[in-house]
Design a protein around this motif. Structure first.
Motif, PDB file in Angstrom:
ATOM      1  N   UNK A   8       0.817  -1.209   0.000  1.00  0.00           N
ATOM      2  CA  UNK A   8       0.000   0.000   0.000  1.00  0.00           C
ATOM      3  C   UNK A   8       0.853   1.262   0.000  1.00  0.00           C
ATOM      4  N   UNK A   9       0.254   2.348  -0.455  1.00  0.00           N
ATOM      5  CA  UNK A   9       0.913   3.645  -0.463  1.00  0.00           C
ATOM      6  C   UNK A   9       0.771   4.258   0.925  1.00  0.00           C
ATOM      7  N   UNK A  10       1.850   4.279   1.670  1.00  0.00           N
ATOM      8  CA  UNK A  10       1.789   4.761   3.048  1.00  0.00           C
ATOM      9  C   UNK A  10       1.479   6.244   3.122  1.00  0.00           C
ATOM     10  N   UNK A  11       1.869   7.007   2.098  1.00  0.00           N
ATOM     11  CA  UNK A  11       1.601   8.443   2.116  1.00  0.00           C
ATOM     12  C   UNK A  11       0.106   8.711   2.065  1.00  0.00           C
ATOM     13  N   UNK A  12      -0.617   7.988   1.205  1.00  0.00           N
ATOM     14  CA  UNK A  12      -2.069   8.171   1.101  1.00  0.00           C
ATOM     15  C   UNK A  12      -2.747   7.826   2.416  1.00  0.00           C
ATOM     16  N   UNK A  13      -2.307   6.733   3.032  1.00  0.00           N
ATOM     17  CA  UNK A  13      -2.878   6.334   4.321  1.00  0.00           C
ATOM     18  C   UNK A  13      -2.590   7.389   5.386  1.00  0.00           C
ATOM     19  N   UNK A  14      -1.360   7.902   5.381  1.00  0.00           N
ATOM     20  CA  UNK A  14      -0.967   8.912   6.366  1.00  0.00           C
ATOM     21  C   UNK A  14      -1.786  10.191   6.204  1.00  0.00           C
ATOM     22  N   UNK A  15      -2.037  10.599   4.947  1.00  0.00           N
ATOM     23  CA  UNK A  15      -2.814  11.814   4.691  1.00  0.00           C
ATOM     24  C   UNK A  15      -4.241  11.642   5.201  1.00  0.00           C
ATOM     25  N   UNK A  16      -4.846  10.506   4.905  1.00  0.00           N
ATOM     26  CA  UNK A  16      -6.226  10.261   5.334  1.00  0.00           C
ATOM     27  C   UNK A  16      -6.344  10.234   6.853  1.00  0.00           C
ATOM     28  N   UNK A  44     -18.921  19.801  16.256  1.00  0.00           N
ATOM     29  CA  UNK A  44     -19.029  18.351  16.294  1.00  0.00           C
ATOM     30  C   UNK A  44     -19.627  17.796  15.011  1.00  0.00           C
ATOM     31  N   UNK A  45     -20.595  18.512  14.421  1.00  0.00           N
ATOM     32  CA  UNK A  45     -21.264  17.998  13.229  1.00  0.00           C
ATOM     33  C   UNK A  45     -20.284  17.836  12.067  1.00  0.00           C
ATOM     34  N   UNK A  46     -19.271  18.721  11.983  1.00  0.00           N
ATOM     35  CA  UNK A  46     -18.307  18.628  10.892  1.00  0.00           C
ATOM     36  C   UNK A  46     -17.454  17.372  11.035  1.00  0.00           C
ATOM     37  N   UNK A  47     -17.035  17.098  12.276  1.00  0.00           N
ATOM     38  CA  UNK A  47     -16.246  15.894  12.527  1.00  0.00           C
ATOM     39  C   UNK A  47     -17.055  14.644  12.207  1.00  0.00           C
ATOM     40  N   UNK A  48     -18.314  14.590  12.683  1.00  0.00           N
ATOM     41  CA  UNK A  48     -19.165  13.427  12.435  1.00  0.00           C
ATOM     42  C   UNK A  48     -19.506  13.289  10.961  1.00  0.00           C
ATOM     43  N   UNK A  49     -19.638  14.425  10.287  1.00  0.00           N
ATOM     44  CA  UNK A  49     -19.964  14.386   8.854  1.00  0.00           C
ATOM     45  C   UNK A  49     -18.848  13.702   8.061  1.00  0.00           C
ATOM     46  N   UNK A  50     -17.609  14.096   8.299  1.00  0.00           N
ATOM     47  CA  UNK A  50     -16.491  13.503   7.552  1.00  0.00           C
ATOM     48  C   UNK A  50     -16.293  12.032   7.911  1.00  0.00           C
ATOM     49  N   UNK A  51     -16.506  11.687   9.163  1.00  0.00           N
ATOM     50  CA  UNK A  51     -16.404  10.277   9.555  1.00  0.00           C
ATOM     51  C   UNK A  51     -17.457   9.454   8.829  1.00  0.00           C
ATOM     52  N   UNK A  52     -18.702   9.966   8.816  1.00  0.00           N
ATOM     53  CA  UNK A  52     -19.798   9.241   8.161  1.00  0.00           C
ATOM     54  C   UNK A  52     -19.576   9.143   6.660  1.00  0.00           C
ATOM     55  N   UNK A  53     -19.162  10.270   6.034  1.00  0.00           N
ATOM     56  CA  UNK A  53     -18.931  10.281   4.589  1.00  0.00           C
ATOM     57  C   UNK A  53     -17.798   9.336   4.211  1.00  0.00           C
ATOM     58  N   UNK A  54     -16.762   9.293   5.036  1.00  0.00           N
ATOM     59  CA  UNK A  54     -15.630   8.402   4.770  1.00  0.00           C
ATOM     60  C   UNK A  54     -16.040   6.946   4.893  1.00  0.00           C
ATOM     61  N   UNK A  55     -16.866   6.654   5.888  1.00  0.00           N
ATOM     62  CA  UNK A  55     -17.330   5.281   6.083  1.00  0.00           C
ATOM     63  C   UNK A  55     -18.187   4.822   4.906  1.00  0.00           C
ATOM     64  N   UNK A  85     -11.200  10.772   2.638  1.00  0.00           N
ATOM     65  CA  UNK A  85     -10.315   9.961   3.499  1.00  0.00           C
ATOM     66  C   UNK A  85     -10.651   8.474   3.399  1.00  0.00           C
ATOM     67  N   UNK A  86     -11.939   8.160   3.339  1.00  0.00           N
ATOM     68  CA  UNK A  86     -12.345   6.770   3.169  1.00  0.00           C
ATOM     69  C   UNK A  86     -11.929   6.216   1.826  1.00  0.00           C
ATOM     70  N   UNK A  87     -11.936   7.072   0.800  1.00  0.00           N
ATOM     71  CA  UNK A  87     -11.509   6.643  -0.539  1.00  0.00           C
ATOM     72  C   UNK A  87     -10.024   6.287  -0.544  1.00  0.00           C
ATOM     73  N   UNK A  88      -9.207   7.124   0.079  1.00  0.00           N
ATOM     74  CA  UNK A  88      -7.766   6.861   0.139  1.00  0.00           C
ATOM     75  C   UNK A  88      -7.474   5.572   0.899  1.00  0.00           C
ATOM     76  N   UNK A  89      -8.170   5.382   2.018  1.00  0.00           N
ATOM     77  CA  UNK A  89      -7.954   4.172   2.807  1.00  0.00           C
ATOM     78  C   UNK A  89      -8.425   2.935   2.051  1.00  0.00           C
ATOM     79  N   UNK A  90      -9.545   3.052   1.349  1.00  0.00           N
ATOM     80  CA  UNK A  90     -10.066   1.910   0.588  1.00  0.00           C
ATOM     81  C   UNK A  90      -9.137   1.549  -0.560  1.00  0.00           C
ATOM     82  N   UNK A  91      -8.598   2.552  -1.216  1.00  0.00           N
ATOM     83  CA  UNK A  91      -7.660   2.287  -2.312  1.00  0.00           C
ATOM     84  C   UNK A  91      -6.484   1.450  -1.846  1.00  0.00           C
ATOM     85  N   UNK A  92      -5.962   1.770  -0.685  1.00  0.00           N
ATOM     86  CA  UNK A  92      -4.749   1.110  -0.217  1.00  0.00           C
ATOM     87  C   UNK A  92      -5.037  -0.166   0.567  1.00  0.00           C
ATOM     88  N   UNK A  93      -6.029  -0.151   1.439  1.00  0.00           N
ATOM     89  CA  UNK A  93      -6.314  -1.333   2.265  1.00  0.00           C
ATOM     90  C   UNK A  93      -7.072  -2.401   1.492  1.00  0.00           C
TER      91      UNK A  93
END
Length: 205
Positions: free
Chosen positions: A87-95, A113-124, A159-167
């Motif tokens: 995997x590309x460690x840089x992409x994982x590190x950025x996400x 709080x809503x912004x944090x939860x929004x990005x977590x949900x969108x990434x998932x 962030x979820x896209x980057x993690x999915x690409x690599x993992x």
């Protein structure tokens, strides 16, 4: 697709360590699963970009796979790509760094709080969409379009896209796809910056 029909195609992706990959048939959107054991002669190791001739068959679960495969002459094509084993460690590190920054920003009350939860949900959701698309590709089912995957990234799921690409090792070897993905990431980060500029917030308030 017709069972036992003789077809030709190009190995679109190949993991030599695991001995499997996928064949792209010209004029067909779906790909065919290929295993090393399907080759009639295993003298030369296959690689991404090789032209092959094969018979279409179905496994016990009724899924399409290649059988009685043999390599054709001509070597690898320019469109070849190989499944990367690392995997590309840089992409994982950025996400992960972005998610950590949001968490720290919320803790310090820089972000709501809503912004944090929004990005977590969108990434998932985006991560699940990548996983669904990869599974559909292996099972020859309807895929999630690249447009929808990019739209999810643009909406904050990158962030979820980057993690999915690599993992998940999905969409990690297509140069054009990765280029557009980074454009969506840049656009999303630019939007966040504009929204949280102090002078802009003053105008809005």
């Amino acid at each position: 697709m017709t069972k036992n029909a003789v077809s030709t195609g190009v190995i679109d992706s190949w993991d030599d360590a695991k001995g499997f990959g996928f064949i792209q048939i010209p004029s067909q959107k779906q790909q065919v699963f290929l295993h090393i054991s399907a080759f009639t002669h295993q003298g030369k190791r296959p690689q991404a970009g090789n032209r092959v001739q094969f018979c279409l068959a179905k496994d016990k679960q009724g899924k399409w796979r290649a059988d009685k495969v043999r390599l054709l002459g001509g070597g690898a094509t320019k469109a070849s790509r190989k499944i990367s084993g690392s995997p590309n460690r840089l992409s994982i590190a950025i996400a992960l760094s972005f998610i950590a920054a949001l968490s720290i920003g919320y803790t310090l009350q820089h972000f709501p709080l809503w912004l944090f939860l929004y990005f977590i949900s969108a990434s998932l959701v985006t991560f699940i969409a990548y996983g669904w698309d990869k599974r559909s590709a292996r099972n020859n089912r309807w895929r999630v379009s690249e447009f929808k995957l990019h739209l999810l990234s643009l909406a904050g799921g990158w962030p979820g896209a980057l993690l999915a690409q690599q993992w998940l090792r999905h969409k990690s070897a297509k140069g054009r796809f990765k280029f557009i993905l980074w454009l969506t990431i840049s656009a999303n980060l630019a939007l966040i910056y504009l929204i949280h500029r102090p002078e802009l917030n003053t105008l809005l308030n």
